[in-house]
Design a protein around this motif. Sequence first.
Motif, mmCIF file in Angstrom:
data_model
loop_
_atom_site.group_PDB
_atom_site.id
_atom_site.type_symbol
_atom_site.label_atom_id
_atom_site.label_comp_id
_atom_site.label_asym_id
_atom_site.label_seq_id
_atom_site.Cartn_x
_atom_site.Cartn_y
_atom_site.Cartn_z
ATOM 1 N N ALA A 181 139.480 -60.172 101.713
ATOM 2 C CA ALA A 181 138.387 -60.685 100.902
ATOM 3 C C ALA A 181 137.205 -59.724 100.916
ATOM 4 N N ALA A 182 136.988 -59.070 102.064
ATOM 5 C CA ALA A 182 135.888 -58.108 102.162
ATOM 6 C C ALA A 182 136.120 -56.915 101.259
ATOM 7 N N ARG A 183 137.377 -56.508 101.126
ATOM 8 C CA ARG A 183 137.680 -55.379 100.246
ATOM 9 C C ARG A 183 137.275 -55.697 98.804
ATOM 10 N N VAL A 184 137.642 -56.884 98.361
ATOM 11 C CA VAL A 184 137.334 -57.268 96.984
ATOM 12 C C VAL A 184 135.824 -57.423 96.801
ATOM 13 N N LEU A 185 135.161 -58.052 97.764
ATOM 14 C CA LEU A 185 133.722 -58.268 97.654
ATOM 15 C C LEU A 185 132.963 -56.939 97.708
ATOM 16 N N THR A 186 133.447 -56.003 98.504
ATOM 17 C CA THR A 186 132.820 -54.683 98.564
ATOM 18 C C THR A 186 132.963 -53.956 97.236
ATOM 19 N N ASP A 187 134.155 -54.011 96.651
ATOM 20 C CA ASP A 187 134.369 -53.374 95.344
ATOM 21 C C ASP A 187 133.513 -54.015 94.264
ATOM 22 N N ARG A 188 133.246 -55.303 94.408
ATOM 23 C CA ARG A 188 132.493 -56.040 93.400
ATOM 24 C C ARG A 188 130.991 -55.836 93.540
ATOM 25 N N LEU A 189 130.482 -55.883 94.774
ATOM 26 C CA LEU A 189 129.045 -55.874 94.994
ATOM 27 C C LEU A 189 128.494 -54.534 95.467
ATOM 28 N N GLY A 190 129.326 -53.727 96.113
ATOM 29 C CA GLY A 190 128.854 -52.452 96.631
ATOM 30 C C GLY A 190 128.222 -51.558 95.575
ATOM 31 N N PRO A 191 128.871 -51.382 94.408
ATOM 32 C CA PRO A 191 128.269 -50.531 93.376
ATOM 33 C C PRO A 191 126.922 -51.042 92.880
ATOM 34 N N ARG A 192 126.743 -52.364 92.854
ATOM 35 C CA ARG A 192 125.453 -52.908 92.414
ATOM 36 C C ARG A 192 124.351 -52.550 93.411
ATOM 37 N N SER A 193 124.666 -52.717 94.692
ATOM 38 C CA SER A 193 123.693 -52.368 95.727
ATOM 39 C C SER A 193 123.350 -50.884 95.659
ATOM 40 N N PHE A 194 124.366 -50.056 95.479
ATOM 41 C CA PHE A 194 124.146 -48.607 95.419
ATOM 42 C C PHE A 194 123.290 -48.225 94.209
#
Length: 204
Positions: free
Chosen positions: A37-50
Amino acid sequence: MEDLTSHPQDVRGVDFAANDLSDDALLRRFADGDAGAARVLTDRLGPRSFSVALRMLGNRAEAEDVTQDAMMRLWQMAPDWVPGTAKVSTWLYRVTLNLCVDIRRKKRPDRLSDVPEPEDGKASVVDRLQDEARKDALQLALSELPERQRQAVVLRHIEELPNPEIAGVMGISVEAVESLTARGKRSLAAMLADRRDELGYDNG
């Protein structure tokens, strides 16, 4: 530097259609021990944070550090998350902005020290250079805005968040968001006005 898409070790190896789950559901699954689940959430939200961090700081390396720190705080907070109290993305935006503020307080930001490389495409060299000049000019102008105006402008006009969500991220009223955004836009327009011809903007 560790890749931004890094995530906690998978401890259960559960297979599920995670892409269809809400952020809340993914965070709950991670808290229950499913690192998939963390993998999917990172792919989803990480780019927004960056994206927010890069516009706030103007430095790619610092933006990457902020994103990793923000995601790590998300994983640490996961066991205590109460679904429905706020959007996970709103929480992450708030943490990202706070981390950026901390960095900017510690030192003066490097102006345009590390802007993104232009993407390969069919545009001519002149067109690409002009496009990069526009990005540079915008980043420089953003760096000159007061902190709260910069936050509001980045969230509204670059991340395209609705005003109510921005209000939640910044902890202010919708009216205050509208005021900050309007003032920020006026300031940006004034700062860029003298460079319209140079940057190839239409004066019409």
